[in-house]
Design a protein around this motif. Structure first.
Motif, PDB file in Angstrom:
ATOM      1  N   GLY A 123      -2.498  20.487   8.555  1.00 36.33           N
ATOM      2  CA  GLY A 123      -3.871  20.528   8.070  1.00 36.33           C
ATOM      3  C   GLY A 123      -4.076  19.888   6.710  1.00 36.33           C
ATOM      4  O   GLY A 123      -5.146  20.040   6.096  1.00 36.33           O
ATOM      5  N   ALA A 124      -3.085  19.163   6.229  1.00 35.50           N
ATOM      6  CA  ALA A 124      -3.197  18.509   4.916  1.00 35.50           C
ATOM      7  C   ALA A 124      -4.354  17.502   4.899  1.00 35.50           C
ATOM      8  O   ALA A 124      -4.661  16.873   5.917  1.00 35.50           O
ATOM      9  CB  ALA A 124      -1.888  17.805   4.577  1.00 35.50           C
ATOM     10  N   THR A 125      -4.980  17.374   3.757  1.00 36.12           N
ATOM     11  CA  THR A 125      -6.073  16.409   3.595  1.00 36.12           C
ATOM     12  C   THR A 125      -5.542  15.129   2.956  1.00 36.12           C
ATOM     13  O   THR A 125      -4.922  15.174   1.892  1.00 36.12           O
ATOM     14  CB  THR A 125      -7.201  16.984   2.719  1.00 36.12           C
ATOM     15  N   VAL A 126      -5.780  14.023   3.648  1.00 38.49           N
ATOM     16  CA  VAL A 126      -5.294  12.715   3.193  1.00 38.49           C
ATOM     17  C   VAL A 126      -6.492  11.796   2.955  1.00 38.49           C
ATOM     18  O   VAL A 126      -7.358  11.650   3.823  1.00 38.49           O
ATOM     19  CB  VAL A 126      -4.357  12.079   4.246  1.00 38.49           C
ATOM     20  N   ALA A 127      -6.549  11.189   1.777  1.00 38.25           N
ATOM     21  CA  ALA A 127      -7.642  10.270   1.449  1.00 38.25           C
ATOM     22  C   ALA A 127      -7.281   8.850   1.860  1.00 38.25           C
ATOM     23  O   ALA A 127      -6.182   8.373   1.574  1.00 38.25           O
ATOM     24  CB  ALA A 127      -7.937  10.320  -0.042  1.00 38.25           C
TER      25      ALA A 127
ATOM     26  N   LEU B 147       0.870  -1.178   0.000  1.00 39.37           N
ATOM     27  CA  LEU B 147       0.000   0.000   0.000  1.00 39.37           C
ATOM     28  C   LEU B 147       0.903   1.224   0.000  1.00 39.37           C
ATOM     29  O   LEU B 147       1.914   1.247   0.700  1.00 39.37           O
ATOM     30  CB  LEU B 147      -0.878  -0.011   1.251  1.00 39.37           C
ATOM     31  N   GLY B 148       0.555   2.216  -0.799  1.00 42.20           N
ATOM     32  CA  GLY B 148       1.419   3.389  -0.896  1.00 42.20           C
ATOM     33  C   GLY B 148       0.712   4.698  -0.590  1.00 42.20           C
ATOM     34  O   GLY B 148      -0.515   4.810  -0.713  1.00 42.20           O
ATOM     35  N   ILE B 149       1.496   5.680  -0.186  1.00 41.63           N
ATOM     36  CA  ILE B 149       1.011   7.056  -0.035  1.00 41.63           C
ATOM     37  C   ILE B 149       1.500   7.814  -1.265  1.00 41.63           C
ATOM     38  O   ILE B 149       2.697   7.835  -1.555  1.00 41.63           O
ATOM     39  CB  ILE B 149       1.574   7.722   1.238  1.00 41.63           C
ATOM     40  N   TYR B 150       0.567   8.410  -1.984  1.00 39.38           N
ATOM     41  CA  TYR B 150       0.898   9.123  -3.220  1.00 39.38           C
ATOM     42  C   TYR B 150       0.543  10.605  -3.092  1.00 39.38           C
ATOM     43  O   TYR B 150      -0.395  10.972  -2.376  1.00 39.38           O
ATOM     44  CB  TYR B 150       0.123   8.538  -4.403  1.00 39.38           C
ATOM     45  N   SER B 151       1.295  11.441  -3.786  1.00 37.01           N
ATOM     46  CA  SER B 151       0.999  12.865  -3.803  1.00 37.01           C
ATOM     47  C   SER B 151       1.489  13.494  -5.104  1.00 37.01           C
ATOM     48  O   SER B 151       2.580  13.184  -5.576  1.00 37.01           O
ATOM     49  CB  SER B 151       1.664  13.571  -2.612  1.00 37.01           C
ATOM     50  N   ASP B 152       0.657  14.357  -5.671  1.00 38.69           N
ATOM     51  CA  ASP B 152       1.067  15.127  -6.847  1.00 38.69           C
ATOM     52  C   ASP B 152       1.746  16.432  -6.445  1.00 38.69           C
ATOM     53  O   ASP B 152       2.370  17.094  -7.276  1.00 38.69           O
ATOM     54  CB  ASP B 152      -0.156  15.465  -7.711  1.00 38.69           C
ATOM     55  N   LYS B 153       1.626  16.760  -5.158  1.00 36.36           N
ATOM     56  CA  LYS B 153       2.119  18.065  -4.680  1.00 36.36           C
ATOM     57  C   LYS B 153       3.432  17.971  -3.910  1.00 36.36           C
ATOM     58  O   LYS B 153       4.209  18.932  -3.885  1.00 36.36           O
ATOM     59  CB  LYS B 153       1.061  18.723  -3.794  1.00 36.36           C
ATOM     60  N   TYR B 154       3.678  16.834  -3.259  1.00 34.74           N
ATOM     61  CA  TYR B 154       4.841  16.721  -2.378  1.00 34.74           C
ATOM     62  C   TYR B 154       5.642  15.460  -2.701  1.00 34.74           C
ATOM     63  O   TYR B 154       5.092  14.444  -3.127  1.00 34.74           O
ATOM     64  CB  TYR B 154       4.391  16.702  -0.908  1.00 34.74           C
TER      65      TYR B 154
ATOM     66  N   ARG C  51      -7.874   8.872  -9.498  1.00 33.41           N
ATOM     67  CA  ARG C  51      -8.666   9.944 -10.103  1.00 33.41           C
ATOM     68  C   ARG C  51      -8.752  11.182  -9.214  1.00 33.41           C
ATOM     69  O   ARG C  51      -8.953  12.293  -9.716  1.00 33.41           O
ATOM     70  CB  ARG C  51     -10.089   9.437 -10.417  1.00 33.41           C
ATOM     71  N   VAL C  52      -8.620  11.021  -7.896  1.00 38.17           N
ATOM     72  CA  VAL C  52      -8.732  12.179  -6.988  1.00 38.17           C
ATOM     73  C   VAL C  52      -7.364  12.691  -6.543  1.00 38.17           C
ATOM     74  O   VAL C  52      -7.273  13.635  -5.769  1.00 38.17           O
ATOM     75  CB  VAL C  52      -9.593  11.833  -5.751  1.00 38.17           C
ATOM     76  N   LEU C  53      -6.304  12.061  -7.039  1.00 39.81           N
ATOM     77  CA  LEU C  53      -4.946  12.384  -6.594  1.00 39.81           C
ATOM     78  C   LEU C  53      -4.612  13.868  -6.768  1.00 39.81           C
ATOM     79  O   LEU C  53      -3.999  14.482  -5.886  1.00 39.81           O
ATOM     80  CB  LEU C  53      -3.943  11.519  -7.363  1.00 39.81           C
ATOM     81  N   HIS C  54      -5.022  14.466  -7.881  1.00 41.29           N
ATOM     82  CA  HIS C  54      -4.677  15.861  -8.144  1.00 41.29           C
ATOM     83  C   HIS C  54      -5.483  16.851  -7.306  1.00 41.29           C
ATOM     84  O   HIS C  54      -5.155  18.034  -7.241  1.00 41.29           O
ATOM     85  CB  HIS C  54      -4.866  16.178  -9.635  1.00 41.29           C
ATOM     86  N   ASN C  55      -6.547  16.365  -6.635  1.00 40.16           N
ATOM     87  CA  ASN C  55      -7.404  17.256  -5.843  1.00 40.16           C
ATOM     88  C   ASN C  55      -7.013  17.331  -4.367  1.00 40.16           C
ATOM     89  O   ASN C  55      -7.487  18.225  -3.649  1.00 40.16           O
ATOM     90  CB  ASN C  55      -8.862  16.799  -5.923  1.00 40.16           C
ATOM     91  N   LEU C  56      -6.187  16.402  -3.912  1.00 43.09           N
ATOM     92  CA  LEU C  56      -5.879  16.292  -2.481  1.00 43.09           C
ATOM     93  C   LEU C  56      -4.379  16.361  -2.229  1.00 43.09           C
ATOM     94  O   LEU C  56      -3.572  16.255  -3.154  1.00 43.09           O
ATOM     95  CB  LEU C  56      -6.451  14.979  -1.942  1.00 43.09           C
ATOM     96  N   ASP C  57      -4.018  16.518  -0.959  1.00 48.70           N
ATOM     97  CA  ASP C  57      -2.596  16.604  -0.622  1.00 48.70           C
ATOM     98  C   ASP C  57      -1.913  15.246  -0.724  1.00 48.70           C
ATOM     99  O   ASP C  57      -0.758  15.147  -1.151  1.00 48.70           O
ATOM    100  CB  ASP C  57      -2.439  17.171   0.793  1.00 48.70           C
ATOM    101  N   ALA C  58      -2.617  14.201  -0.312  1.00 49.30           N
ATOM    102  CA  ALA C  58      -2.067  12.840  -0.394  1.00 49.30           C
ATOM    103  C   ALA C  58      -3.205  11.833  -0.441  1.00 49.30           C
ATOM    104  O   ALA C  58      -4.291  12.084   0.103  1.00 49.30           O
ATOM    105  CB  ALA C  58      -1.164  12.556   0.800  1.00 49.30           C
TER     106      ALA C  58
END
Length: 286
Positions: free
Chosen positions: A137-141, A121-128, A196-203
């Motif tokens: 305060g980052a939002t994580v899905a 299982l991985g943590i992904y981010s387009d921003k960091y 699909r939601v990766l670009h909308n959230l911090d991680a």
């Protein structure tokens, strides 16, 4: 004397006739048994593709296994089908997912037949690029199903982002977070929507099966992912069947078949090493 001989010949004729009828019944029974030897394997995503390859392989034929692969995209429905018998064995879930299912479905119990792999299982981010860069305060899905919610929170703890209660279990959730120094906000999503939601959230926490479908490689594209150690052993994937069938010899052959060297080479090449083979006794999971 003649009558006696006649009776004897009649009896012999009856015995022969019974033998012929019994023989035909036996042959018919064997044919029926052979037909019923087909094993229906239920799966989804990349595992569905793998088992289609296995079903058509020379290795399956050498073991005398006839396999039919059935796709059911919802995990609970797939487990229900396995418990009810329309699917003999399923190949898609981690041991922790199986445990969570059994806890919630007391009358439809499943059992593991053997281990297959760890799909990190991985943590992904387009921003960091690092988990340490996630802001206050980052939002994580995280996944909205119990087993994967707990697994995701354990991964966030391993990444040093949160701390969980000591008694955190297989059905743990965000209410069991003991410490959240970055004041992370959690958004529960359907597992399959991660890319699909990766670009909308911090991680976003994404299972590797879903990541592969979104053209992501957990070993290269995630900013943090599970490692193979004692802490992740309940996340190892298993082949599962209805509890009453846990000792079925033909079903157990599927475990041996999965770990065949030629099959493993195919899986490693096709999925770029992201399905890490784990060949351990079931006792290792407990």
């Amino acid at each position: 004397m003649k009558n006696s001989k006649g009776i004897i010949y009649t009896l012999i004729g009856i015995v022969v006739l019974v033998g012929i009828v019994f023989g035909i019944h036996t042959l018919t029974g064997n044919t029926s048994s052979a037909k019923s030897a087909t094993i229906t394997v239920g799966s989804q995503g990349s595992d569905y593709d793998i088992w289609n390859h296995i079903a058509d392989s020379k290795q399956a034929k050498k073991l005398g296994l006839k396999i039919k692969v059935k796709q059911i995209t919802d995990g609970v429905q797939l487990n229900n089908a396995t418990a009810q018998g329309s699917v003999d064995v399923n190949a898609f879930q981690s041991y922790s997912y199986l445990q969570a299912y059994n806890q919630e479905h007391k009358k439809a119990q499943l059992a593991a037949l053997g281990t297959t792999y760890l799909e990190p299982l991985g943590i992904y981010s387009d921003k960091y690029k690092k988990v340490s860069e996630l802001p206050d305060g980052a939002t994580v899905a995280i996944a909205n199903n119990p087993a994967n919610t707990a697994r995701g929170l354990l991964l966030l703890q391993s990444a040093g982002l949160i701390k969980l209660d000591k008694n955190f279990g297989a059905l743990g959730n965000t209410s069991d977070i003991a410490s959240n120094p970055k004041h992370l906000k959690f958004k529960e999503i359907d597992d399959t929507t991660g890319p699909r939601v990766l670009h909308n959230l911090d991680a976003v926490l994404i299972s590797n099966t879903v990541a592969l479908e979104g053209h992501l490689n957990v070993l290269k594209d995630s900013i943090f992912h599970e490692k193979i150690d004692v802490s992740t052993r309940s996340n190892i994937n298993v082949l599962a069947t209805a509890k009453k069938n846990k000792d079925n010899k033909n079903y157990k052959k599927l475990v041996k078949l999965y770990h065949n060297a030629a099959i493993q080479k195919y899986i490693k090449d096709k999925y770029d090493g992201t399905k890490v083979e784990v060949q351990k006794p079931l006792s290792y999971l407990k």
